[in-house]
Scaffold this active site. Sequence first.
Site, short mmCIF file in Angstrom:
data_model
loop_
_atom_site.label_atom_id
_atom_site.label_comp_id
_atom_site.label_asym_id
_atom_site.label_seq_id
_atom_site.Cartn_x
_atom_site.Cartn_y
_atom_site.Cartn_z
N ASP A 70 31.14 18.07 23.68
CA ASP A 70 29.79 17.71 24.10
C ASP A 70 29.46 16.46 23.32
OD1 ASP A 70 27.73 18.29 25.91
OD2 ASP A 70 26.43 18.90 24.28
N PHE A 154 32.69 3.63 30.01
CA PHE A 154 31.80 4.34 30.94
C PHE A 154 30.55 4.77 30.18
CE2 PHE A 154 34.91 7.29 29.16
CZ PHE A 154 34.16 8.39 28.79
N LYS A 177 39.50 1.49 21.26
CA LYS A 177 38.49 2.52 21.48
C LYS A 177 39.04 3.88 21.07
CE LYS A 177 35.48 4.54 24.93
NZ LYS A 177 35.09 4.68 26.32
N HIS A 182 33.89 7.90 18.44
CA HIS A 182 33.38 9.18 17.96
C HIS A 182 34.31 10.31 18.39
CE1 HIS A 182 32.03 8.23 21.96
NE2 HIS A 182 31.44 9.39 22.16
#
Length: 198
Positions: A70, A154, A177, A182
Amino acid sequence: MFDRIVLASGNAGKLREFVEMFDPLGYEILPQSQFSIPECPEPYGTFVENALAKARHAAKNSGLPALADDSGICVPALGGAPGVLSARYAGGNPKSDTANNAKLSADLADCSDKSCYYVCVLVLLRHENDPQPVIAEGFWHGQWRNQAEGTNGFGYDPHFYLPKYGLTVAQLSEKMKNAESHRAQALCELLRKIEMSH
């Protein structure tokens, strides 16, 4: 030990990132769509509760270990919003990155503090009733830019500016990336915890 993990997500971008990160380690990441698992409701106000609900849902419906992520963007000047509502910040069905980005730019128009950060919480359940889920989180700090730049990303990536590089996340190469995000940070912590637990 297990080698197949169901990813509790229908997001093609996330699936690609996880497949790339897990492949060298010998884990096969399978999308939940392969098991005809419906999307899980995400009614909670925290990333960790939503990730747990999604992982449990996927493990229950597949009979395999499940990984759920999440994640979202948090803006301190807006009290942490959009937070868990990042994907649906502008409302609307279907979800729209363009509408979400426009709303966040508008909400930040009068704020001098444009700092923001991405959050990713990962939850791995070995089975549906796993009493000890493996939980890891990662953060990526940046600045909000009204002007979108870059096409390699995105969600909020074209507006998420990294002063360290002078680029937005959407201007970074896939390799950069996947090394810094994260999600990458959360995944490193998750893998470290998995290794420690057996």
